[in-house]
Write a protein that holds these residues in place. Structure first.
Motif, PDB file in Angstrom:
ATOM      1  N   TRP A 138       0.882  -1.166   0.000  1.00  0.00           N
ATOM      2  CA  TRP A 138       0.000   0.000   0.000  1.00  0.00           C
ATOM      3  C   TRP A 138       0.916   1.211   0.000  1.00  0.00           C
ATOM      4  O   TRP A 138       1.420   1.622   1.041  1.00  0.00           O
ATOM      5  N   VAL A 139       1.154   1.766  -1.179  1.00  0.00           N
ATOM      6  CA  VAL A 139       2.221   2.744  -1.361  1.00  0.00           C
ATOM      7  C   VAL A 139       1.690   4.166  -1.194  1.00  0.00           C
ATOM      8  O   VAL A 139       0.756   4.585  -1.883  1.00  0.00           O
ATOM      9  N   SER A 140       2.315   4.884  -0.279  1.00  0.00           N
ATOM     10  CA  SER A 140       1.994   6.302  -0.135  1.00  0.00           C
ATOM     11  C   SER A 140       3.131   7.124  -0.729  1.00  0.00           C
ATOM     12  O   SER A 140       4.301   6.763  -0.637  1.00  0.00           O
ATOM     13  N   SER A 141       2.739   8.216  -1.366  1.00  0.00           N
ATOM     14  CA  SER A 141       3.710   9.105  -1.999  1.00  0.00           C
ATOM     15  C   SER A 141       3.158  10.526  -1.932  1.00  0.00           C
ATOM     16  O   SER A 141       2.014  10.746  -1.538  1.00  0.00           O
ATOM     17  N   LEU A 142       3.977  11.464  -2.316  1.00  0.00           N
ATOM     18  CA  LEU A 142       3.593  12.870  -2.253  1.00  0.00           C
ATOM     19  C   LEU A 142       3.989  13.537  -3.555  1.00  0.00           C
ATOM     20  O   LEU A 142       5.123  13.371  -4.022  1.00  0.00           O
ATOM     21  N   ALA A 168      -1.122  14.252  -1.311  1.00  0.00           N
ATOM     22  CA  ALA A 168      -0.825  12.897  -0.872  1.00  0.00           C
ATOM     23  C   ALA A 168      -1.520  11.872  -1.764  1.00  0.00           C
ATOM     24  O   ALA A 168      -2.672  12.050  -2.148  1.00  0.00           O
ATOM     25  N   ASN A 169      -0.810  10.808  -2.073  1.00  0.00           N
ATOM     26  CA  ASN A 169      -1.351   9.731  -2.904  1.00  0.00           C
ATOM     27  C   ASN A 169      -1.212   8.415  -2.156  1.00  0.00           C
ATOM     28  O   ASN A 169      -0.230   8.193  -1.428  1.00  0.00           O
ATOM     29  N   LEU A 170      -2.179   7.537  -2.328  1.00  0.00           N
ATOM     30  CA  LEU A 170      -2.165   6.235  -1.673  1.00  0.00           C
ATOM     31  C   LEU A 170      -2.771   5.222  -2.624  1.00  0.00           C
ATOM     32  O   LEU A 170      -3.896   5.400  -3.086  1.00  0.00           O
ATOM     33  N   ALA A 171      -2.021   4.151  -2.936  1.00  0.00           N
ATOM     34  CA  ALA A 171      -2.504   3.165  -3.916  1.00  0.00           C
ATOM     35  C   ALA A 171      -1.897   1.795  -3.627  1.00  0.00           C
ATOM     36  O   ALA A 171      -0.731   1.701  -3.230  1.00  0.00           O
ATOM     37  N   PRO A 172      -2.674   0.713  -3.831  1.00  0.00           N
ATOM     38  CA  PRO A 172      -2.178  -0.638  -3.579  1.00  0.00           C
ATOM     39  C   PRO A 172      -1.598  -1.293  -4.834  1.00  0.00           C
ATOM     40  O   PRO A 172      -2.107  -1.091  -5.939  1.00  0.00           O
ATOM     41  N   PHE A 173      -0.551  -2.097  -4.623  1.00  0.00           N
ATOM     42  CA  PHE A 173       0.086  -2.844  -5.715  1.00  0.00           C
ATOM     43  C   PHE A 173       0.411  -4.241  -5.203  1.00  0.00           C
ATOM     44  O   PHE A 173       1.104  -4.403  -4.203  1.00  0.00           O
ATOM     45  N   VAL A 224       7.122  11.938   3.316  1.00  0.00           N
ATOM     46  CA  VAL A 224       5.941  11.290   2.738  1.00  0.00           C
ATOM     47  C   VAL A 224       5.026  10.896   3.897  1.00  0.00           C
ATOM     48  O   VAL A 224       5.513  10.417   4.934  1.00  0.00           O
ATOM     49  N   PRO A 225       3.714  11.057   3.774  1.00  0.00           N
ATOM     50  CA  PRO A 225       2.810  10.603   4.835  1.00  0.00           C
ATOM     51  C   PRO A 225       2.660   9.091   4.832  1.00  0.00           C
ATOM     52  O   PRO A 225       2.804   8.448   3.793  1.00  0.00           O
ATOM     53  N   ARG A 226       2.365   8.540   5.994  1.00  0.00           N
ATOM     54  CA  ARG A 226       2.116   7.105   6.104  1.00  0.00           C
ATOM     55  C   ARG A 226       0.744   6.872   6.702  1.00  0.00           C
ATOM     56  O   ARG A 226       0.150   7.777   7.303  1.00  0.00           O
ATOM     57  N   VAL A 227       0.233   5.651   6.531  1.00  0.00           N
ATOM     58  CA  VAL A 227      -1.099   5.305   7.036  1.00  0.00           C
ATOM     59  C   VAL A 227      -0.992   5.005   8.531  1.00  0.00           C
ATOM     60  O   VAL A 227      -0.384   4.010   8.932  1.00  0.00           O
ATOM     61  N   LYS A 228      -1.571   5.873   9.333  1.00  0.00           N
ATOM     62  CA  LYS A 228      -1.445   5.747  10.787  1.00  0.00           C
ATOM     63  C   LYS A 228      -1.960   4.402  11.285  1.00  0.00           C
ATOM     64  O   LYS A 228      -1.389   3.810  12.209  1.00  0.00           O
ATOM     65  N   GLU A 229      -3.040   3.898  10.689  1.00  0.00           N
ATOM     66  CA  GLU A 229      -3.660   2.659  11.171  1.00  0.00           C
ATOM     67  C   GLU A 229      -2.885   1.400  10.790  1.00  0.00           C
ATOM     68  O   GLU A 229      -3.142   0.325  11.340  1.00  0.00           O
ATOM     69  N   SER A 230      -1.965   1.488   9.855  1.00  0.00           N
ATOM     70  CA  SER A 230      -1.205   0.314   9.434  1.00  0.00           C
ATOM     71  C   SER A 230      -0.171  -0.049  10.499  1.00  0.00           C
ATOM     72  O   SER A 230       0.475   0.835  11.062  1.00  0.00           O
ATOM     73  N   PRO A 231       0.026  -1.357  10.772  1.00  0.00           N
ATOM     74  CA  PRO A 231       0.969  -1.757  11.822  1.00  0.00           C
ATOM     75  C   PRO A 231       2.433  -1.752  11.390  1.00  0.00           C
ATOM     76  O   PRO A 231       3.318  -1.813  12.229  1.00  0.00           O
ATOM     77  N   VAL A 232       2.680  -1.707  10.091  1.00  0.00           N
ATOM     78  CA  VAL A 232       4.060  -1.717   9.590  1.00  0.00           C
ATOM     79  C   VAL A 232       4.197  -0.698   8.473  1.00  0.00           C
ATOM     80  O   VAL A 232       3.388  -0.669   7.548  1.00  0.00           O
ATOM     81  N   HIS A 233       5.230   0.134   8.582  1.00  0.00           N
ATOM     82  CA  HIS A 233       5.550   1.096   7.525  1.00  0.00           C
ATOM     83  C   HIS A 233       7.011   0.914   7.153  1.00  0.00           C
ATOM     84  O   HIS A 233       7.868   0.785   8.028  1.00  0.00           O
TER      85      HIS A 233
END
Length: 201
Positions: free
Chosen positions: A28-32, A38-43, A121-130
């Protein structure tokens, strides 16, 4: 059935390959963007490319227009891979939709963002691993683009961390990608067959 390369055009090879190469982890890739969006997309074409230096890779397919993730990473040379859990599956799915470049997909997906510690770059706060990465290179592979990023920062939530430096898979509850669907990852076993691991109480 056997299919040679000269017969690929007669079949839906994308479905055959994606249906066999399973289950796949999801990056789940976050980018700026250079403009600060902010962009967030899964691959789901995602794996580890090297452990020295630690390098992660994921593939971005072609589309009607170049994907925002690829544009952003080329511009800023940074990104963060957030892991998708069962609790975040619906939000991940929402972020997979074709939003316009000016849309903040954290907001669209209904997740909170927090700043990265090692890259801007922002990260997903709810995700357990970044996993925070700087771009190593983008390799064009046919119509796709393989993005390789060097790991420069790692975050793991305390409740999924195990001594010494292990991740508890039962508490992580990752989501896997199948062909057109997704799968739970809940049972584990050791070889030889029959050494089923029991869930810890």
């Amino acid at each position: 059935m056997k299919i040679g390369e000269n017969q690929f055009h007669e079949h839906r090879m994308s479905k055959l390959v994606k249906g066999a190469v399973v289950p796949r982890p999801i990056a789940w890739v976050s980018s700026l963007s250079s403009g600060g969006v902010a962009n967030l997309a899964p691959f789901s074409f995602f794996t580890v490319a090297s452990m020295d230096p630690v390098t992660l890779c994921f593939s971005i397919g072609d589309g009607e227009r170049e994907k925002d993730t690829l544009v952003n990473i080329r511009e800023t040379e940074t990104f963060i891979i957030n892991l998708v859990t069962e609790q975040l599956a619906d939000q991940m799915h929402e972020s997979s939709k074709n939003h316009s470049p000016d849309v903040d997909e954290f907001h669209a997906a209904g997740v909170e963002s927090e700043p990265g510690d090692f890259v801007n770059v922002p990260r997903v706060k709810e995700s357990p691993v970044h996993m925070e990465c700087t771009l190593s290179q983008v390799v064009e592979v046919g119509s796709g683009h393989l993005v390789l990023g060097r790991l420069v920062g790692y975050h793991v939530r305390d409740d999924v961390y195990m001594d010494v430096d292990k991740i508890d898979p039962y508490k992580l509850k990752p989501v896997g990608r199948m062909a057109g669907d997704y799968t739970y990852v809940r049972e584990f076993y050791s070889l030889p067959i029959g050494c089923m691991k029991q869930k810890k109480s």
